[in-house]
Design a protein around this motif. Structure first.
Motif, PDB file in Angstrom:
ATOM      1  N   LEU A  54       0.826  -1.212   0.000  1.00 32.40           N
ATOM      2  CA  LEU A  54       0.000   0.000   0.000  1.00 32.40           C
ATOM      3  C   LEU A  54       0.861   1.264   0.000  1.00 32.40           C
ATOM      4  N   SER A  55       2.044   1.201   0.574  1.00 27.08           N
ATOM      5  CA  SER A  55       2.958   2.341   0.503  1.00 27.08           C
ATOM      6  C   SER A  55       3.415   2.575  -0.930  1.00 27.08           C
ATOM      7  N   VAL A  56       3.670   1.504  -1.651  1.00 27.61           N
ATOM      8  CA  VAL A  56       4.030   1.641  -3.072  1.00 27.61           C
ATOM      9  C   VAL A  56       2.856   2.236  -3.844  1.00 27.61           C
ATOM     10  N   LEU A  57       1.644   1.781  -3.549  1.00 28.53           N
ATOM     11  CA  LEU A  57       0.457   2.348  -4.196  1.00 28.53           C
ATOM     12  C   LEU A  57       0.347   3.839  -3.893  1.00 28.53           C
ATOM     13  N   ALA A  58       0.545   4.228  -2.628  1.00 34.66           N
ATOM     14  CA  ALA A  58       0.453   5.644  -2.260  1.00 34.66           C
ATOM     15  C   ALA A  58       1.513   6.472  -2.986  1.00 34.66           C
ATOM     16  N   ALA A  59       2.716   5.930  -3.110  1.00 37.20           N
ATOM     17  CA  ALA A  59       3.775   6.645  -3.829  1.00 37.20           C
ATOM     18  C   ALA A  59       3.446   6.769  -5.311  1.00 37.20           C
TER      19      ALA A  59
END
Length: 143
Positions: A54-59
């Motif tokens: 989800l951090s990759v998605l947010a980035a």
């Protein structure tokens, strides 16, 4: 010295970021989809993996967003993480430090993505403007 270049001279403006509601819709749908995919493949109860994904998605969403979209993106990703990636599924909880850390990670990832996009676009715009002035002409960086 600042040299103004009219946009009609061939200079292209920096791309406009996507509106925050569209980024948030992507965060909502993307986070739910990714958590469902993770729960189906690696199983629930693995919040570390879900937080990383989800951090990759947010980035990635930050790459096309404004800075003002970062808090909403982080909260929407956190809702999916908290509600469906940890047991019991479908129940939102607040575990103080853990959830504050998760929100900070997601918010930071969205900010990093947005800052990276702004830097890349600004650098590309600067190069376009200096290249247009030609080798013998004065560019915006020349004093």
């Amino acid at each position: 010295m600042i040299e103004w270049v009219p946009l009609g001279s061939g200079a292209r403006p920096v791309p406009r970021p996507v509106a925050a509601p569209l980024v948030w819709a992507g965060a909502f749908a993307g986070a739910l989809s990714l958590v469902a995919l993770l729960n189906g493949t690696v199983g629930s109860g693995r919040p570390g993996v879900a937080l990383a994904v989800l951090s990759v998605l947010a980035a990635l969403l930050g790459l096309c967003a404004r800075f003002t979209a970062a808090p909403g993106t982080a909260v929407l990703c956190w809702l999916s993480l908290n509600g469906f990636a940890i047991p019991p599924a479908g129940v939102l909880t607040w575990a103080g430090r853990r959830d504050a850390f998760w929100l900070a990670c997601l918010f930071g990832a969205a900010l990093v993505g947005t800052a990276l996009a702004r830097l890349v676009h600004a650098r590309a715009a600067y190069r376009r403007l200096t290249a247009e002035s030609g080798p013998g002409g004065r560019g915006p960086g020349d004093l």
